[in-house]
Scaffold this motif. Structure first.
Motif, mmCIF file in Angstrom:
data_model
loop_
_atom_site.group_PDB
_atom_site.id
_atom_site.type_symbol
_atom_site.label_atom_id
_atom_site.label_comp_id
_atom_site.label_asym_id
_atom_site.label_seq_id
_atom_site.Cartn_x
_atom_site.Cartn_y
_atom_site.Cartn_z
ATOM 1 N N VAL A 68 31.646 28.287 43.386
ATOM 2 C CA VAL A 68 30.485 27.542 43.858
ATOM 3 C C VAL A 68 30.096 26.701 42.586
ATOM 4 O O VAL A 68 30.173 25.449 42.485
ATOM 5 C CB VAL A 68 29.151 28.206 44.307
ATOM 6 N N ALA A 69 29.928 27.312 41.306
ATOM 7 C CA ALA A 69 29.509 26.536 40.300
ATOM 8 C C ALA A 69 30.616 25.703 39.782
ATOM 9 O O ALA A 69 30.468 24.291 39.290
ATOM 10 C CB ALA A 69 29.222 27.388 38.917
ATOM 11 N N THR A 70 31.973 26.006 39.928
ATOM 12 C CA THR A 70 33.045 25.051 39.602
ATOM 13 C C THR A 70 33.126 23.900 40.571
ATOM 14 O O THR A 70 33.161 22.737 40.224
ATOM 15 C CB THR A 70 34.312 25.910 39.764
ATOM 16 N N SER A 71 32.930 24.020 41.915
ATOM 17 C CA SER A 71 32.707 22.900 42.814
ATOM 18 C C SER A 71 31.744 22.034 42.324
ATOM 19 O O SER A 71 31.982 20.878 42.530
ATOM 20 C CB SER A 71 32.492 23.473 44.087
ATOM 21 N N ILE A 72 30.479 22.410 42.022
ATOM 22 C CA ILE A 72 29.295 21.594 41.831
ATOM 23 C C ILE A 72 29.618 20.950 40.521
ATOM 24 O O ILE A 72 29.365 19.689 40.479
ATOM 25 C CB ILE A 72 28.068 22.414 41.958
ATOM 26 N N ALA A 73 30.010 21.593 39.377
ATOM 27 C CA ALA A 73 30.269 20.824 38.277
ATOM 28 C C ALA A 73 31.234 20.076 38.324
ATOM 29 O O ALA A 73 31.213 19.055 37.473
ATOM 30 C CB ALA A 73 30.584 21.934 37.262
ATOM 31 N N HIS A 74 32.215 20.034 39.219
ATOM 32 C CA HIS A 74 33.266 19.075 39.475
ATOM 33 C C HIS A 74 33.019 17.969 40.132
ATOM 34 O O HIS A 74 33.830 17.286 40.705
ATOM 35 C CB HIS A 74 34.684 19.669 39.764
ATOM 36 N N SER A 75 31.882 17.544 40.605
ATOM 37 C CA SER A 75 31.190 16.723 41.610
ATOM 38 C C SER A 75 30.624 15.512 40.668
ATOM 39 O O SER A 75 30.449 15.467 39.742
ATOM 40 C CB SER A 75 30.251 17.158 42.397
ATOM 41 N N GLU A 76 30.472 14.521 41.415
ATOM 42 C CA GLU A 76 29.985 13.185 40.986
ATOM 43 C C GLU A 76 30.700 12.738 39.565
ATOM 44 O O GLU A 76 31.959 12.700 39.518
ATOM 45 C CB GLU A 76 28.451 13.090 40.810
ATOM 46 N N ARG A 77 30.022 12.454 38.621
ATOM 47 C CA ARG A 77 30.724 12.064 37.343
ATOM 48 C C ARG A 77 30.906 13.211 36.296
ATOM 49 O O ARG A 77 30.919 13.008 35.230
ATOM 50 C CB ARG A 77 29.791 10.970 36.634
ATOM 51 N N GLY A 78 30.717 14.446 36.944
ATOM 52 C CA GLY A 78 30.775 15.560 36.072
ATOM 53 C C GLY A 78 29.354 16.162 35.816
ATOM 54 O O GLY A 78 28.663 15.598 35.038
ATOM 55 N N ARG A 79 29.132 17.337 36.492
ATOM 56 C CA ARG A 79 27.792 18.175 36.308
ATOM 57 C C ARG A 79 27.798 18.947 35.018
ATOM 58 O O ARG A 79 27.887 19.937 35.214
ATOM 59 C CB ARG A 79 27.248 18.681 37.590
#
Length: 302
Positions: free
Chosen positions: A226-237
């Motif tokens: 889950v953390a990987t998916s969110i961190a890889h969203s938008e311009r980089g979380r």
């Protein structure tokens, strides 16, 4: 008449040269390409409404509630609810204080005239309010030796934080200030709540699994997905990656120092933390690469 006839070929050649030059200029311009994330909304904010004031006041109240709860019960949360297989007790009180201060910064930033009625504030702040309040309740139950309700409220707080990030992804930050004071606090909360939820889930598992290193690695692996998916969203979380990887790396060190646990468990924690951090950095690299290609007028291979 004969002179005009002699000039017509020259005029036609000149017109062809002008057309060719115009085509070359147009070809050299950067072409409009679809962005790999939602473009920032540059429209003027809607007119402020009373509900905007009520929303921001509630956000401040929720952030203050979280800060008071952290100062009162934060140090006891790990001791009474956490797992020795996923231990970040040495920095958890400080991380919780940092998170509470970030929540106050987020709530205060929303009071600015340019933010109070902003569309992204209207979309994300209700989830932020729920996140701060649910985390405060979870810490209270944890300090009261009630791990099951504490874990339930922590799961709800995690879901609320992830939904807030989803709204922010739909309403991309328009400035550096919005990324730091609006997006970063919620990103830190989402990342750390993923770790905290995994930490609190372990002790409430059935007896053979609650002290099993493979079960601990499996729970952390699911949280890392889950953390990987969110961190890889938008311009980089990167804030999500930081909130998740910092306590996970400390837990890896604690496992290495604890000779009763296998060294491979600490290695697994470390590798998962690196994957989450690299996912945010990879997203940032992809965005930079895409933006450079767009500036050169090349197709966006995204």
């Amino acid at each position: 008449m004969s002179g005009e006839r002699e000039q017509n070929p020259e005029q036609s050649n000149l017109a062809e040269l002008v057309e060719q030059a115009r085509d070359a200029i147009l070809a050299g311009r950067p072409r409009a390409v679809p962005l790999p994330y939602a473009a920032p909304d540059r429209r003027a904010n809607p007119a402020p409404e009373p509900v905007d004031t009520y929303r921001q006041a509630t956000a401040v109240g929720a952030a203050l509630l979280l800060l008071i709860t952290v100062l009162a019960f934060g140090p006891q949360a790990q001791q009474r609810t956490g797992s020795d297989l996923l231990n970040d007790a040495t920095i958890q009180p400080w991380l919780l204080v940092l998170l509470a201060v970030a929540a106050l910064a987020h709530a205060g930033f929303g009071w600015l005239s340019a933010q109070r009625s902003a569309r992204r504030q209207r979309a994300a702040t209700p989830y932020a309010i729920a996140t701060w309040a649910l985390l405060a309740v979870a810490l209270t139950f944890a300090a009261a030796f009630l791990p099951l309700p504490a874990t339930g409220f922590a799961v709800c707080a995690t879901i609320s934080a992830l939904l807030a990030i989803r709204q922010l992804n739909r309403h991309t930050a328009r400035s550096w200030n919005e990324r730091v004071l609006c997006d970063a606090p919620l990103g830190l909360a989402a990342g750390y709540l993923l770790f905290l939820t995994a930490q609190w889930i372990l002790p409430i598992l059935p007896e053979p699994l609650s002290e099993n290193a493979w079960a601990a690695l499996g729970v952390v692996f699911l949280a890392s997905l889950v953390a990987t998916s969110i961190a890889h969203s938008e311009r980089g979380r990167h804030s999500v990656a930081l909130g998740f990887t910092l306590p996970l790396l400390l837990a890896a060190v604690m496992v290495f120092l604890d000779h009763s646990a296998g060294w491979w468990l600490g290695l697994g924690y470390g590798l998962l933390a690196i994957v989450v951090a690299l996912s945010a950095e990879n997203r940032r690299y992809q965005i930079n690469h895409a933006e450079h290609r767009a500036l050169r007028g090349e197709e966006l291979d995204f």
